[in-house]
Each structure stands twice: as C-alpha cells, then as structure tokens.
Design an enzyme around this catalytic site. Structure first.
Site, PDB file in Angstrom:
ATOM      1  N   LYS A 230      -5.148   2.468  -2.658  1.00  0.00           N
ATOM      2  CA  LYS A 230      -4.399   1.967  -1.589  1.00  0.00           C
ATOM      3  C   LYS A 230      -4.804   1.800  -0.426  1.00  0.00           C
ATOM      4  O   LYS A 230      -4.685   0.905   0.454  1.00  0.00           O
ATOM      5  CB  LYS A 230      -3.055   2.923  -1.433  1.00  0.00           C
ATOM      6  CG  LYS A 230      -2.102   3.088  -2.588  1.00  0.00           C
ATOM      7  CD  LYS A 230      -1.528   1.627  -2.747  1.00  0.00           C
ATOM      8  CE  LYS A 230      -0.431   1.742  -3.780  1.00  0.00           C
ATOM      9  NZ  LYS A 230       0.137   0.282  -4.361  1.00  0.00           N
TER      10      LYS A 230
ATOM     11  N   SER B 288       0.882  -1.238   0.126  1.00  0.00           N
ATOM     12  CA  SER B 288       0.157   0.057   0.154  1.00  0.00           C
ATOM     13  C   SER B 288       1.093   1.218   0.216  1.00  0.00           C
ATOM     14  O   SER B 288       1.957   0.971  -0.623  1.00  0.00           O
ATOM     15  CB  SER B 288      -0.988   0.068   1.228  1.00  0.00           C
ATOM     16  OG  SER B 288      -1.754   1.068   1.330  1.00  0.00           O
TER      17      SER B 288
ATOM     18  N   TYR C  44      -5.469   7.610  -6.164  1.00  0.00           N
ATOM     19  CA  TYR C  44      -4.387   6.657  -5.808  1.00  0.00           C
ATOM     20  C   TYR C  44      -4.797   6.295  -4.283  1.00  0.00           C
ATOM     21  O   TYR C  44      -4.414   5.282  -3.867  1.00  0.00           O
ATOM     22  CB  TYR C  44      -3.148   7.704  -5.712  1.00  0.00           C
ATOM     23  CG  TYR C  44      -1.677   6.769  -5.320  1.00  0.00           C
ATOM     24  CD1 TYR C  44      -1.315   5.542  -5.869  1.00  0.00           C
ATOM     25  CD2 TYR C  44      -1.121   7.237  -4.222  1.00  0.00           C
ATOM     26  CE1 TYR C  44      -0.214   5.107  -5.639  1.00  0.00           C
ATOM     27  CE2 TYR C  44      -0.261   6.618  -3.591  1.00  0.00           C
ATOM     28  CZ  TYR C  44       0.381   5.245  -4.268  1.00  0.00           C
ATOM     29  OH  TYR C  44       1.395   4.749  -4.080  1.00  0.00           O
TER      30      TYR C  44
HETATM   31  N1  LIG Z   1       8.340   4.500  -4.160  1.00  0.00           N
HETATM   32  C1  LIG Z   1       7.699   4.774  -3.252  1.00  0.00           C
HETATM   33  O1  LIG Z   1       8.018   5.964  -2.490  1.00  0.00           O
HETATM   34  C2  LIG Z   1       6.451   4.431  -2.643  1.00  0.00           C
HETATM   35  C3  LIG Z   1       5.686   4.739  -1.583  1.00  0.00           C
HETATM   36  C4  LIG Z   1       4.675   4.295  -1.450  1.00  0.00           C
HETATM   37  C5  LIG Z   1       4.212   2.988  -1.720  1.00  0.00           C
HETATM   38  N2  LIG Z   1       4.811   2.586  -2.788  1.00  0.00           N
HETATM   39  C6  LIG Z   1       4.314   1.147  -3.727  1.00  0.00           C
HETATM   40  O2  LIG Z   1       5.335   0.254  -3.703  1.00  0.00           O
HETATM   41  C7  LIG Z   1       5.073  -0.403  -5.018  1.00  0.00           C
HETATM   42  C8  LIG Z   1       6.545  -0.432  -5.912  1.00  0.00           C
HETATM   43  O3  LIG Z   1       6.620   0.860  -6.239  1.00  0.00           O
HETATM   44  P1  LIG Z   1       7.815   1.267  -6.575  1.00  0.00           P
HETATM   45  O4  LIG Z   1       8.300   2.501  -6.358  1.00  0.00           O
HETATM   46  O5  LIG Z   1       9.097   0.209  -7.144  1.00  0.00           O
HETATM   47  O6  LIG Z   1       7.326   1.659  -8.420  1.00  0.00           O
HETATM   48  P2  LIG Z   1       8.003   1.413  -9.826  1.00  0.00           P
HETATM   49  O7  LIG Z   1       9.404   1.334 -10.027  1.00  0.00           O
HETATM   50  O8  LIG Z   1       7.152   2.149 -10.695  1.00  0.00           O
HETATM   51  O9  LIG Z   1       7.586  -0.271 -10.133  1.00  0.00           O
HETATM   52  C9  LIG Z   1       6.223  -0.629 -10.405  1.00  0.00           C
HETATM   53  C10 LIG Z   1       6.194  -2.024 -10.873  1.00  0.00           C
HETATM   54  O10 LIG Z   1       4.818  -2.261 -11.154  1.00  0.00           O
HETATM   55  C11 LIG Z   1       4.695  -2.687 -12.650  1.00  0.00           C
HETATM   56  N3  LIG Z   1       3.458  -2.232 -13.118  1.00  0.00           N
HETATM   57  C12 LIG Z   1       3.034  -1.129 -13.400  1.00  0.00           C
HETATM   58  N4  LIG Z   1       1.613  -1.320 -14.248  1.00  0.00           N
HETATM   59  C13 LIG Z   1       1.564  -2.601 -14.028  1.00  0.00           C
HETATM   60  C14 LIG Z   1       0.605  -3.314 -14.797  1.00  0.00           C
HETATM   61  N5  LIG Z   1      -0.632  -2.798 -15.368  1.00  0.00           N
HETATM   62  N6  LIG Z   1       0.806  -4.665 -14.807  1.00  0.00           N
HETATM   63  C15 LIG Z   1       1.694  -5.251 -14.225  1.00  0.00           C
HETATM   64  N7  LIG Z   1       2.818  -4.575 -13.694  1.00  0.00           N
HETATM   65  C16 LIG Z   1       2.696  -3.352 -13.566  1.00  0.00           C
HETATM   66  C17 LIG Z   1       5.829  -1.861 -13.308  1.00  0.00           C
HETATM   67  O11 LIG Z   1       6.188  -2.882 -14.358  1.00  0.00           O
HETATM   68  P3  LIG Z   1       6.984  -2.195 -15.734  1.00  0.00           P
HETATM   69  O12 LIG Z   1       8.416  -1.981 -15.459  1.00  0.00           O
HETATM   70  O13 LIG Z   1       6.667  -3.120 -16.584  1.00  0.00           O
HETATM   71  O14 LIG Z   1       6.381  -0.767 -15.941  1.00  0.00           O
HETATM   72  C18 LIG Z   1       6.994  -1.895 -12.241  1.00  0.00           C
HETATM   73  O15 LIG Z   1       7.480  -3.330 -12.103  1.00  0.00           O
HETATM   74  C19 LIG Z   1       3.852   0.213  -5.658  1.00  0.00           C
HETATM   75  O16 LIG Z   1       2.650  -0.592  -5.355  1.00  0.00           O
HETATM   76  C20 LIG Z   1       3.819   1.602  -4.879  1.00  0.00           C
HETATM   77  O17 LIG Z   1       2.550   2.193  -5.075  1.00  0.00           O
HETATM   78  C21 LIG Z   1       6.184   3.051  -3.294  1.00  0.00           C
END
Ligand SMILES: NC(=O)c1ccc[n+]([C@@H]2O[C@H](COP(=O)([O-])OP(=O)(O)OC[C@H]3O[C@@H](n4cnc5c(N)ncnc54)[C@H](OP(=O)(O)O)[C@@H]3O)[C@@H](O)[C@H]2O)c1
Length: 324
Positions: A200, A166, A196
C-alpha cells in the site's frame, strides 16, 4: 461527509463518460460502481469471476432503480440517466491477464475518463504468484501499475484521472523497505501486515511518481476508511475457532472507528468525479475517509524512495517481458 449527489450527472447519449474499476464486486467497489452508474458512467467492471461480476451488475441495476424511485422529486438523482455496466475478465495475480484486460478495453473504447484501482487483498499468508511476486504486492500494487501504464494513452484522451485505493495500514512501513524485500518469515500474523503495508506504500509512491511524470493526469491515492463488513477481513474471520475472536475484534473496531460500506466509497467518488479537485492543484495528493485531503506517511512521501520503487517495478516488469 461529502455528498455524492452533488457530483455531476451525465447523460451517456450526449456525453459518454467511461470508467474502469477493479474489484467492483467488493464492499467499497460495489458502492463506487453503483454511484458512478447513477451518474451516467459507462463502467468496465474488472473482476476474476464472470458469474460473480454479472450477479453484482444485476444487483446494482436493481438498486439504482430503487434509489431513483425512493428519492425526493426535486433531486438531481430523480432525473438521473443511468450509465451501463460491463464485465471484463481480470485476475490481478496474472500479469498476462492484466495485459489482455487492457487490450480489450482499448479495442472497445477510444478514451477512458477514470481508472479506479480499487481491488485488493489484505494480510493473507505468504504466496508467490506465477509471475514470481509476493501475492499482496502484485495484487495491490504491481498489476495496478501495469494496468495504469497500459491505459494511460486512453486516459489522456479522457478526463485523465487515476484513483488508487491505499490504506491507513501503509503507516506500518515505518522505514523504507525495498520492494525486493519479501518478508517471507514466520509468524504470518506479524509479517503479513508488513507485506500489506509495503504494497500500500508502493501504491502511494507510484501515484506520486505517476503525477510527476504525467502532470496532465490527475493521480490520487486514498484511504477509504475502516470498513469492517467487507470481504477484506475474511481470511482472518474464517480461521477455525480463532476466527470468532478476529470477527469480534473487527466488529469492535468497526463500532468505534468504522464507516459503512457505502461511506467507504465516498472518498473514491469525490476523487474520481469532483470538479473541485484538479491536476493543476492536487496532483499526487492523498485523501482519507469521506474524501478529506490528508497526509500519507513520511516514508510514502519521500520522493527518492518513490523513485527507487518505481525503477524497481519497471525493471521487474521488463524482466518478465512487460515494457512500460
Ligand atoms: N475495508 C477496509 O476497511 C479498507 C481499509 C483500507 C483500505 N481498503 C482498501 O480498499 C479496497 C477495497 O476493499 P474492500 O474492503 O471493498 O475489500 P473486498 O470487499 O475484499 O473487495 C476486494 C475486491 O478486490 C477483488 N480482488 C481481490 N483479488 C483480486 C484479483 N486477484 N484480481 C481481481 N480482483 C481481485 C475482489 O474480487 P472478488 O469478489 O472476485 O474476490 C473484490 O471485488 C482494497 O484495495 C483495500 O485494501 C479497505
């Protein structure tokens, strides 16, 4: 911060541990997959693009080898027996694709130990998927709901853990919003964050309901930390001209409050692998950066609202031909 090297290491030839992860190509998902591979897991990397996922698989294999060589001789890591990494096609914007991915895993495995609902998108413009849902709601929540329900029988034969990523952003949902509310209003700059937050919050509610309905399955949700160098922010940083402002803003936030991509994976790893967390004591809980137990918003904690969201989701899936 929790040290993932203290987590159990498995020899896949003796004890086969199976994990399914969505979004393993991303910043946090990459490091989650790397550590689970180092710990001996057979990992199904579910992603949209075979080229991208296979490239990441090669990178993980290389990085794992380097880490073992670089690690001190007396560490458990030094003797780690790697797991394996396999690609499964999954586009969360397409419910049929979710069904196919789950069916494929069912054909290949007798059990799944851990499902990590990691993939996500954040604050993108309003768009409807071909299944008729707002794109953030389907990608972040509804498709993961369907995937989880389809894999539940396999999970019950394994270590029975479902970990869903989340976000601290769920707190923006300051009062309960029915999931039928689409927030299709301008300006996108404001209402996209509401969409968003809703997706979440629904993920946390779904986790709590799943835990109540399946007390034998450990269901946890978490905020991984503020990890500013992932692709999650790319819609905003790639906007012409104004993107520079957003990039600077996100870098500033990252500098003061952020953690690295790898530190962002620690919470997931603790929830997915730690023996200190159990279904008996911790089911339905919410964790934060580094795998520290935390509290989700009062809206996400309200079980009546969680039940409403659950019922709405089941009905909407049924309307589209997906019985859960
Ligand atoms: N980064 C932060 O600060 C943060 C904070 C709070 C929560 N989160 C949560 O943590 C999780 C990971 O985030 P992250 O920062 O690592 O993000 P990220 O680098 O953008 O990675 C997102 C991943 O989701 C995949 N994805 C997106 N749309 C998709 C779809 N339709 N079908 C299948 N896969 C899909 C992407 O695949 P592709 O590479 O093919 O696009 C990528 O592998 C997310 O759920 C995010 O909401 C992150």
């Amino acid at each position: 911060m929790f040290d993932p090297d203290t987590l159990p290491y498995y020899d896949p030839a003796k004890e086969r541990k199976v994990a399914v992860i969505t979004g393993g190509t991303g910043g946090i998902g990459y490091y989650t997959s790397l550590h689970m591979y180092l710990h001996g897991y057979v990992i199904y990397m579910c992603g949209m693009n075979s080229h991208r996922v296979n490239k990441v698989i090669q990178e993980i294999v290389k990085e794992a080898e380097t880490r073992v060589i670089m690690s001190p001789k007396d560490t458990l890591l030094r003797n780690a027996i790697f797991g394996s990494l396999r690609y499964i096609h999954l586009d969360l914007r397409d419910l049929n694709c979710v069904e196919r991915a789950a069916a494929k895993i069912e054909k290949l495995e007798e059990k799944v130990d851990v499902l990590i609902n990691n993939a996500g998108i954040m604050a993108v413009p309003y768009e409807e998927t071909k299944d008729g849902f707002e794109v953030q709601l389907q990608t972040n929540y509804i498709s993961h709901f369907l995937l989880t329900m389809r894999l539940l029988p396999l999970l019950k034969k394994g270590d029975s853990r479902v970990i869903s990523l989340s976000s601290i952003g769920h707190n923006l949902e300051f009062t309960y919003w029915k999931l039928s509310q689409s927030f299709k209003f301008p300006p996108n700059l404001i209402f996209t964050w509401f969409r968003y937050a809703m997706s979440k919050t629904a993920l946390i509610q779904g986790t709590k309901m799943l835990a109540i309905k399946n007390p034998d399955v450990l269901c946890l949700s978490l905020h991984p930390g503020l990890v500013m160098n992932t692709n999650l922010f790319s819609y905003w940083t790639r906007l012409p001209i104004i993107g520079i402002f957003f990039w600077l803003l996100f870098q500033l936030i990252g500098f003061f409050f952020g953690v690295s991509n790898e530190q962002g994976a620690i919470g997931t790893l603790r929830c997915a692998l730690s023996r200190d967390i159990s279904a008996e004591n911790d089911n339905g809980k919410y964790y934060t950066t580094g795998g520290v137990e935390s509290k989700s918003s009062s809206v996400a904690n309200n079980l009546d609202d969680a039940a409403s969201s659950w019922i709405w989701t089941v009905h909407e899936l049924k309307k589209r031909g997906f019985e859960v």
